[in-house]
Design an enzyme around this catalytic site. Structure first.
Site, PDB file in Angstrom:
ATOM      1  N   GLY D 145      56.784  49.977 -10.167  1.00 18.40           N
ATOM      2  CA  GLY D 145      55.480  50.323  -9.635  1.00 18.40           C
ATOM      3  C   GLY D 145      54.517  49.165  -9.779  1.00 18.40           C
ATOM      4  O   GLY D 145      54.721  48.259 -10.594  1.00 18.40           O
ATOM      5  N   CYS D 146      53.480  49.179  -8.976  1.00 21.71           N
ATOM      6  CA  CYS D 146      52.525  48.069  -8.990  1.00 21.71           C
ATOM      7  C   CYS D 146      51.773  48.000 -10.316  1.00 21.71           C
ATOM      8  O   CYS D 146      51.658  46.922 -10.920  1.00 21.71           O
ATOM      9  CB  CYS D 146      51.568  48.172  -7.807  1.00 21.71           C
ATOM     10  SG  CYS D 146      50.778  49.777  -7.603  1.00 21.71           S
TER      11      CYS D 146
END
Lengths: 342, 342, 342, 342
Positions: D145-146
């Site tokens: 995930g970012c």
């Protein structure tokens, strides 16, 4: 082929964008970086986005520093390029990203800039008629202004095809980087965010004579230009809305055909499909120009609109494109038509 | 005097701005708030900036809900106002913030909207010649479009004074709230931030016939309008750049004089001192209009530029101003000329 | 009652916001406006959004100019307020919007500001325990810093209720107007748009001791604060995220109850309904504070978040609120809880 | 070596960014582009910045369309990747840019996503201890995930070096593209411009268990994480502020030394010189991570801050970097550390 390039004015926005492009250019080796007020500083402190050059140190803009390069880019305040250029050899490719050598008419220069005219160099807008011929093999290039780039590309097909009356009305919106890294109150983030405002209204903006020069050349006679620039709340991008009365007999089809023909083989200028309009975000960081054109039958006028990145195609990318031609490289070397969006 | 007001369409941007202004209006008591798709929700969830109304609940837009008010504001999708209005009594002041009753010419309506024309109500732009007379004592008001407000106010003095040719070229930049709270991909924050783009180019934007109607009325004969709207990366504000060829004999002085005369007694329209240009941030949240005008001697053209807040003077503030006149209140009641800046 | 007020520092952002609020204050008559570097200029050129004051001229910040007012607001660079204040009579209400008189501990002042401590004035945050008592009838007020306003209001209920450990971690995002109208490269629009960046990290921001002072006072013993401010791409607003370990036995319910009790009667602080979170846009231009709090059961921590407009509740609105108390006016006079959104 | 790559989910922001990077990747040939709701449309209408692919047509996400590629990227809504992946051969490199295969603990998945756990694939964050080994030769990659990318890289050196207590407080600001091209009211430009707001507060954001997984692995035992994400008015970028109590004996020097050591040989993670702080604009469009760390002696806490482009290093660039490793290419192939700024 390895070309060694120096950049005078490496700490500003134009210089930074040029370095970003040169870092991705397969034939370029980046040499001296200069900038007077910032001499001695790490580039990493001035251009924190250029990580591969972070430890390079800015030098003084002096002849001995710029000597020994194949190409020298000048991103200097206007009026300073001539003195630097004459200290560089005739065999060096000197690319002026400022205004000094753009205008052919000395009186125009003096009226708009108030100083003696330095001269005229081959004009770096390859897409204009004759543009590539002018640049082939040259060792001096005047990079166009950002607004004239956007406007000339949007409108010249209407003039070369004889579709438009010789009186153009232009309103362009520019991101704030077009004003440079200048410490002026109106450029503060608090002032520009959430605000649109015009400036240089009424024919006084210095890019006006350059637009007139380009459009008149393609029309074959004088074109009048009423130009209004506006400052938009974004860092990058120019959206130029160009409006001219259509000549008798013009139709939507003839307008479309003229634009399709003009840009059919252009690597960087993209005439969008009908119904799709340019957006500056789509060309962010790219050398592409998005163009669309409409014919307003009720008002009998042609509206041509272009979007460019003022720092890329409008300045540094245009400079690299012209450099490629002058050096005999493929014109698109090191340049992209892919924007960074959203 | 206490005036009880209902707002149909309270969950949108126009409705929210209207409520913001009505909360500050000393003569208004806010009655029913309606909005079909949001009926049953707390207003605090839909308009979190209107804290004093946070616990009010949105109702259905139904005749029985809107009944019993002195004023009913309609902020509905176009085409829906007539049906609601005819269920309200003739003694109720009905103020349509949509487009339905703005146009005098049914054919224009049908060409631009594709539906039967609902009719024409007194037009709520008091600053136009005869504007206040039209509104005095009326019980039906058509609130102007946001772009026509900005454009008509910027340009009408040039036409009433006979200074400009009857062919106007207009480019306007609008904040995204002008498009409403509509779930369209091009209105997403990721798309609009950092981007300028045009839309409705070539005479197809629905505000075009309204501009033509206003300018032609002040010129005394048909004025052609070529209008290009653009979407700017800001929430609020319109900057309208209006350009028309000057008639023979026009000078910078005659232009200035005409504008000074036109706006000398206007409480909301401010002709800026020479050298200062409008900025949308300066009128954010205010009912003020900032105007400046220039004469471009080389192009022999007049450039008039206005800045408004599209939601305030361009919609809800204009509605309140016209309401004040219709109700016999001081025209400026509850309205401010002070922007929220920076 | 008409209160005559002078503003020293009228050309900056804090001064401009103060004037915006004073123009809407029914008991205030705006007297002298001063600002050293801009003395002699029309206010319309410096604060173009304040149209009613456009023709006022800025004067020098001199004792004779500030004399003869009931209230004098000082929006000056830190270190300058004491000298101005001591030339004003003890009967004049002097409200310092700078930092000079906020801190009680001279050593803290000297460590963070590097100059001798000017003294301590009654602290203008009415919502803190004892806050209104301190301000009643006073003639000297130290307006809190913008970050301490947001942080103290978000977190003090957790400390007065004994719910949180005495070690707070705070990250706050501020709009660029918080940095003032300062000509610094990092505040240029081109730099801030599209960018988030921290500054003053590691305990060195000057608002840190003020937060510690406020939170320790409410906790009854020393609270440690680790504060990280960040600059956000917006003109106005602070979003403060405050995080502290919950004490044993704390539950979501006990946290909610403490916050409901703390703000039940506050006119400007709004604890949002569960599930709704603050947004700075919702309080733009308003004196409201939006607060929400959560208990993270897995991490056993309390997260309290507040949104304010840094220029309104965070500076000028807070100053007016405290002025109202000091003068015996209703605390909310001239202040709004309605934001300008979207 | 020419690698043929398909992209499922080519019309979204993650898919668009991936295509931007793949176009510049010297070893990649772009094959099928799929996207269910947009199947049949020209990519030029959906991703107008990808001019070289403008005439490509989006296809259905079907096994036969994705067959015959060496690499298949999945940029699909969560829960959909497993079904697509199992139809692809084991020899195909499948890179999931969604969440489905990131978590090792099925209970975590079920608690945060509410669906059965699909499984766990090698985790694509090469900079973590053991990260490159996990990816070498693999044919399945779970792209992080970012937020976990930004947070894990900022904080893991403090844990591998044993400097920090096992309780981290994290506040991160993200550009709106992180929420995808989703038609939600809170993502409209009018809502996000000029506003900061939190969401998913109190341990409920789905990236929380992923951060805990990464930090616990580097710490060697459980690390508690209190994570607050905020939405910032920008299209791209994450600024993650990570705060943890320092263990006894920690000094500014020991913190600096641990970070210098951790990133000494990393091609994409740049520990900035002391005194310089990350800015998201500096990494816009680049795969670089800018990190800085401070030790707050008064609060005895470590503050580590990172900036990434959420779409590049945070999603698509991270995917390409891991792909390079899996395929045995130089890890940096086709990726840049140069941001597009200003």
């Amino acid at each position: 082929m390895t070309v060694r390039a120096a950049v005078a004015g490496a700490s500003g926005y134009a210089g930074g964008e040029l370095l970003r492009l040169l870092l991705a250019h397969p034939e370029i080796e980046i040499g001296a970086l200069t900038g007077n007020s910032n001499a001695g500083q790490r580039l990493g402190a001035l251009q924190p986005h250029l990580l591969p050059l972070a430890d390079r140190v800015v030098q003084e803009t002096a002849p001995e520093v710029l000597a020994g390069h194949d190409v020298v880019f000048l991103a200097l305040p206007h009026g300073q390029s001539a003195a630097v250029a004459e200290r560089l050899g005739a065999e060096v490719l000197v690319i002026d990203m400022g205004a000094d050598f753009r205008l052919e008419n000395a009186a125009d220069w003096e009226r708009f800039y108030g100083t003696p005219h330095a001269g005229t160099w081959p004009y770096g807008l390859p897409e204009l008629p004759g543009g590539r011929t002018r640049l082939t093999g040259t060792r001096r290039i005047a990079v166009p202004g950002c607004y004239p780039t956007a406007v000339s590309l949007a409108l010249f097909p209407a003039y070369t095809a004889g579709l438009a009356e010789h009186e153009a009305v232009i309103v362009a919106a520019s991101g704030t980087s077009g004003a440079g890294k200048a410490l002026k109150p109106n450029l503060l983030g608090s002032e520009v965010m959430g605000s649109m405002s015009p400036y240089g209204v009424g024919g006084v903006h210095r890019h006006t004579p350059e637009m007139i020069q380009n459009l008149s050349a393609t029309a074959g006679e004088a074109v009048s230009v009423s130009f209004t620039p506006t400052l938009a709340p974004m860092s990058r991008g120019i959206l130029a809305t160009c409006n001219a009365k259509a000549r008798p007999g013009v139709t939507a089809e003839s307008v479309r055909a003229a634009y399709e023909k003009a840009f059919a083989d252009e690597p960087f200028v993209h005439l969008l499909p009908e119904g799709q309009w340019p957006a500056t975000a789509s060309v962010c960081g790219s050398n592409a120009v998005q163009v669309q054109v409409a014919y307003d039958a009720a008002a009998h006028r042609i509206i041509a609109i272009s979007a460019i990145d003022n720092l890329t195609k409008g300045t540094a990318g245009g400079a690299v494109q012209s450099m490629n031609i002058a050096l005999g490289l493929d014109e698109t070397t090191g340049l992209s038509t892919i924007g960074v969006a959203p």
